[in-house]
Design a protein around this motif. Structure first.
Motif, PDB file in Angstrom:
ATOM      1  N   ASN A 166      35.971   1.505  -6.734  1.00  0.00           N
ATOM      2  CA  ASN A 166      35.907   1.726  -8.179  1.00  0.00           C
ATOM      3  C   ASN A 166      34.471   1.621  -8.674  1.00  0.00           C
ATOM      4  N   SER A 168      31.947   2.546 -12.497  1.00  0.00           N
ATOM      5  CA  SER A 168      31.924   2.982 -13.891  1.00  0.00           C
ATOM      6  C   SER A 168      30.493   2.950 -14.410  1.00  0.00           C
ATOM      7  N   SER A 214      31.105   7.519 -21.454  1.00  0.00           N
ATOM      8  CA  SER A 214      31.453   6.528 -20.432  1.00  0.00           C
ATOM      9  C   SER A 214      32.430   7.142 -19.443  1.00  0.00           C
ATOM     10  N   SER A 216      34.764   6.225 -15.769  1.00  0.00           N
ATOM     11  CA  SER A 216      35.284   5.253 -14.803  1.00  0.00           C
ATOM     12  C   SER A 216      36.058   6.032 -13.748  1.00  0.00           C
TER      13      SER A 216
END
Length: 255
Positions: A166, A168, A214, A216
């Motif tokens: 993961n 972001s 943004s 992610s």
């Protein structure tokens, strides 16, 4: 016979031995096929002479000199069939891997002729875009992101083989908007000898009117036949319009 068969079954593999043995004659034939009334035949003219056609006999003579291919592509660049135009783009992408300057010159020449040729250029220059080629980026409207900062960049510390990494981040503009952006990320894969090899993946491509964006996402480390994973430190970078904005390391662990 191949001209007759190709509307019913693909012939781009079968035509290549003829190109190797009878180069000049076959490329004259390909130019003739490029004027056919049948889109399958026209596609054969482009697909059959791709220098790096996947799973097919290579054509090293066209890797060294793609000149004989170019008249075929010129005839097909405005073809009414997307099926044919897609083959033209794939042929250009093949050529770009060995002769980028030739493809850049063709892109400049074709740019703005029609929406279809612009789409061919974008798809045909995808390898050059991933490499951050400044001429192609500028041609397609991707300016250097001097007004953009990368903030809140977070990457998972570690991931197991078979798992998902993961990450972001946020892009922040110092102007009224972020503008037209091609946003990518690169994974620096650890190789057996300890060096790293980077593979680039596209995240998004659009005009952004806001001052911040943004994202992610995750990257899968599921085992695949085309890549061997080695445990150890890897890297992840955020790339905007061909420019690396930031990078971070993470540990790939055994499952």
């Amino acid at each position: 016979a191949l001209e007759h068969f190709t509307p019913f079954a693909s012939a781009e593999f079968a035509v290549r031995p003829f190109i190797k043995k009878y180069g000049d004659e076959m490329m004259n034939q390909m130019e003739s096929w490029a004027m056919s009334g049948n889109p399958h035949v026209r596609r054969l003219a482009s697909e059959g002479c791709r220098p790096r056609l996947p799973w097919a006999m290579a054509l090293p003579e066209f890797k060294n000199n793609p000149g004989p291919i170019l008249p075929v592509l010129e005839k097909l660049k405005s073809d009414e069939s997307e099926y044919v135009r897609r083959s033209v783009a794939n042929n250009l992408n093949d050529i770009s891997k060995d002769n980028p300057d030739i493809v850049i010159a063709m892109a400049v020449k074709w740019h703005g002729v029609t929406n279809d040729t612009d789409n061919i250029i974008k798809h045909g220059c995808r390898t050059l875009l991933k490499k951050g080629n400044p001429e192609i980026l500028a041609l397609l409207g991707y300016k250097k992101p001097k007004h953009i900062r990368l903030i809140d960049f977070r990457v998972q510390d570690s991931v197991i083989i078979g798992g998902k990494l993961n990450f972001s981040f946020t892009l922040k503009s110092e102007r009224k908007s972020l503008g037209t952006l091609r946003i990518e990320y690169g994974i620096d894969h650890l190789k057996k000898n300890g060096s790293r090899s980077t593979k680039v993946f596209k995240l998004s491509e659009s005009k952004i009117d806001s001052t911040e964006k943004s994202l992610s996402r995750f990257h899968s480390f599921k085992e695949i036949t085309t890549r061997k994973y080695y445990t150890g430190m890897h890297g992840l970078s955020i790339i905007v319009n061909g420019q690396t904005m930031g990078n971070a390391d993470f540990l790939l662990r055994p499952c």
